[in-house]
Design an enzyme around this catalytic site. Structure first.
Site, PDB file in Angstrom:
ATOM      1  N   ARG A  19       0.740  -2.576  -7.318  1.00 47.05           N
ATOM      2  CA  ARG A  19       2.269  -2.434  -6.942  1.00 47.05           C
ATOM      3  C   ARG A  19       2.491  -1.067  -7.185  1.00 47.05           C
ATOM      4  O   ARG A  19       3.110  -0.041  -6.257  1.00 47.05           O
ATOM      5  CB  ARG A  19       3.209  -2.953  -7.964  1.00 47.05           C
ATOM      6  CG  ARG A  19       4.502  -2.909  -7.778  1.00 47.05           C
ATOM      7  CD  ARG A  19       5.565  -3.592  -8.776  1.00 47.05           C
ATOM      8  NE  ARG A  19       7.048  -3.414  -8.539  1.00 47.05           N
ATOM      9  CZ  ARG A  19       7.923  -3.943  -7.534  1.00 47.05           C
ATOM     10  NH1 ARG A  19       7.041  -4.858  -6.775  1.00 47.05           N
ATOM     11  NH2 ARG A  19       9.172  -3.559  -7.517  1.00 47.05           N
ATOM     12  N   HIS A  31       3.975   1.867  -4.548  1.00 46.06           N
ATOM     13  CA  HIS A  31       5.280   2.659  -4.850  1.00 46.06           C
ATOM     14  C   HIS A  31       4.630   4.232  -4.894  1.00 46.06           C
ATOM     15  O   HIS A  31       5.643   5.162  -4.737  1.00 46.06           O
ATOM     16  CB  HIS A  31       5.830   2.358  -6.273  1.00 46.06           C
ATOM     17  CG  HIS A  31       6.611   0.996  -6.170  1.00 46.06           C
ATOM     18  ND1 HIS A  31       7.765   0.933  -6.950  1.00 46.06           N
ATOM     19  CD2 HIS A  31       6.443  -0.117  -5.548  1.00 46.06           C
ATOM     20  CE1 HIS A  31       8.195  -0.294  -6.480  1.00 46.06           C
ATOM     21  NE2 HIS A  31       7.380  -0.871  -5.636  1.00 46.06           N
ATOM     22  N   ASN A  64      11.231   1.623  -9.908  1.00 44.27           N
ATOM     23  CA  ASN A  64      10.308   1.792 -10.769  1.00 44.27           C
ATOM     24  C   ASN A  64      10.474   1.480 -12.218  1.00 44.27           C
ATOM     25  O   ASN A  64       9.571   1.046 -12.876  1.00 44.27           O
ATOM     26  CB  ASN A  64       9.691   2.939 -10.659  1.00 44.27           C
ATOM     27  CG  ASN A  64       9.142   3.283  -9.207  1.00 44.27           C
ATOM     28  OD1 ASN A  64       8.883   2.569  -8.702  1.00 44.27           O
ATOM     29  ND2 ASN A  64       9.060   4.787  -8.963  1.00 44.27           N
ATOM     30  N   HIS A 106       2.323 -10.113  -2.768  1.00 45.71           N
ATOM     31  CA  HIS A 106       3.151 -10.927  -3.793  1.00 45.71           C
ATOM     32  C   HIS A 106       2.786 -12.227  -3.927  1.00 45.71           C
ATOM     33  O   HIS A 106       3.136 -13.309  -4.439  1.00 45.71           O
ATOM     34  CB  HIS A 106       4.559 -11.025  -3.011  1.00 45.71           C
ATOM     35  CG  HIS A 106       5.393  -9.999  -3.049  1.00 45.71           C
ATOM     36  ND1 HIS A 106       6.626  -9.675  -2.413  1.00 45.71           N
ATOM     37  CD2 HIS A 106       5.147  -8.485  -3.825  1.00 45.71           C
ATOM     38  CE1 HIS A 106       7.317  -8.491  -2.646  1.00 45.71           C
ATOM     39  NE2 HIS A 106       6.385  -7.856  -3.660  1.00 45.71           N
TER      40      HIS A 106
END
Length: 324
Positions: free
Chosen positions: A68, A72, A100, A199
Site C-alpha cells: 500500500r 500511495h 495516509n 486488496h
C-alpha cells in the site's frame, strides 16, 4: 486443500514471472534499468528480500502495508519516496494527508532495510528503489507473483500533502472516478482492476467501510451483518477488519470471488462488479488465478515507472525520513 493451495501458488508464480518478463522492457520505459546496481550494489535485492522476509514473518499484515505504501507513493508525484519524508518546519509532507494518516504504516521496516543497504553500499541505493523492491517481495512472500523491478529511481527533495489528498482514490470512489484517476497516471482500466486485487491482503479501519456496510444496496446481507458486529454506526473508527473475507493473509484471487458475491469491503471495490465495464474482467480473474497474477505483475511494473526522478534529479537519501 493444502495441495490445491500449493498448486495455485505455483501457478501464480510461473505465469506471472513469464508474463512480466515478456512485457517488462516495454512497460518500464524511461531511464530505469534491470542492472542499475549490478556493479555498485550487487547484493541490494537479496538485502531487501531478507528484510521483508523478516518483517512478514513477524507480521503478515506488514506485507500488505508495504504494498500500500508503494502505491500511495507512486500516485503522488511519481515513485520518488516522497511518502517517506517526515514533516519539517519548512514543509508539510504526505504522511499526514487524509488517505495516509491512518492507513499507511511500515515506515520502520523501510528504515531497517535502508540501514542494511547503507551498511553494504553507502550512499548508492535510493529509498524509492528500496520501496519498489520491498513491495515486489511483499507480494511474493504472501504467496503472490514476482516480477522484474526496474531500478534507478532517485529520491524526492520534498513532498506534498495537498497532492496526496488530491491524487489518491478513496474507499467511496465510483468506477468512473477510479478509471479516471488511474488513467491520469497512464494506467488502463484493466491495470486498475488488476491492481485493485492488492486488496486480497490487508486490513482496513471501520471508518473506511462503515458507510458501505450500513448504506450500500449492492452488498451481501450476511457479510454486512458480520462487519457490523465490529464496526458500529457510531464510534469504533479504529476497529480493523480483513479486506478479503476468505483468505486475509494470502495473496490470491479470492478478492474477485468476494466481489461476485457482493462481499467487497469498500464501496470502491464493489464498483468493479456492479453492472459496469469491469464486470467481465472480474469474472475472468475470479476463474483464472494465472491471468490475474500475470496482469497484476504487468501493472505493477507500469505503476513502478510513473514519473521517476533520475539522473541528477533529486538525490539518494542517506536517511529515508529526511533530505541529506
Amino acid at each position: 486443500m493444502a495441495a490445491a493451495s500449493g498448486l495455485l501458488v505455483r501457478c501464480l508464480l510461473a505465469v506471472a514471472v513469464v508474463s512480466a518478463a515478456l512485457v517488462a522492457g516495454a512497460a518500464a520505459g524511461g531511464p530505469l534499468s534491470t542492472r542499475f546496481y549490478s556493479k555498485t550494489c550487487p547484493n541490494v535485492q537479496s538485502i531487501v528480500r531478507a528484510g521483508m522476509a523478516s518483517a512478514v514473518a513477524a507480521e503478515k499484515r506488514m506485507g500488505a502495508s508495504i504494498l500500500r505504501m508503494f502505491f500511495h507513493d507512486c500516485f503522488v508525484n511519481g515513485c520518488d519516496a516522497s511518502i517517506l519524508l517526515d514533516d519539517t518546519a519548512s514543509f508539510t509532507g504526505e504522511k499526514n494527508a487524509g488517505p495516509n494518516a491512518n492507513s499507511v504504516r511500515g515506515f520502520e521496516v523501510i528504515d531497517a532495510i535502508k540501514a542494511q543497504v547503507e551498511a553494504s553500499c553507502n550512499a548508492t541505493v535510493s529509498c524509492a528503489d528500496i520501496l519498489a523492491l520491498a513491495a515486489r517481495d511483499a507480494v511474493n512472500l504472501l504467496g503472490g507473483p514476482t516480477w522484474t523491478v526496474y531500478l534507478g529511481r532517485r529520491d524526492a527533495l520534498t513532498a506534498s500533502q495537498s497532492d496526496a489528498n488530491a491524487n489518491l482514490p478513496g474507499p467511496g470512489s465510483s468506477l468512473a472516478t477510479l478509471i479516471s484517476m488511474f488513467g491520469n497516471k497512464g494506467l488502463s482500466a484493466r491495470d486498475m482492476t488488476a491492481l485493485s486485487g492488492a486488496h486480497t491482503v490487508g486490513q482496513a479501519r471501520c471508518s473506511t467501510f462503515r458507510d458501505r456496510i450500513y448504506n450500500d444496496a449492492n452488498i451481501n446481507a450476511t457479510f454486512a451483518s458480520l462487519r457490523q458486529q465490529t464496526c458500529p454506526q457510531a464510534g469504533g473508527d479504529a476497529a480493523l477488519a480483513p479486506i478479503d473475507v476468505q483468505t486475509a493473509e494470502a495473496f490470491d484471487n479470492a478478492y474477485y470471488h468476494n466481489l461476485m458475491s457482493k462481499q467487497g469491503l469498500f464501496h470502491s471495490d464493489q464498483e468493479l462488479f456492479n453492472g459496469g465495464s469491469q464486470d467481465a474482467l472480474v469474472k475472468k480473474y475470479s476463474g483464472n488465478a494465472g491471468m490475474f497474477a500475470a496482469d497484476f505483475a504487468r501493472a505493477m511494473v507500469r505503476m513502478g515507472a510513473i514519473s521517476p526522478l533520475a539522473g541528477t534529479q533529486g538525490e539518494v537519501r542517506l536517511n529515508c525520513r529526511k533530505v541529506n
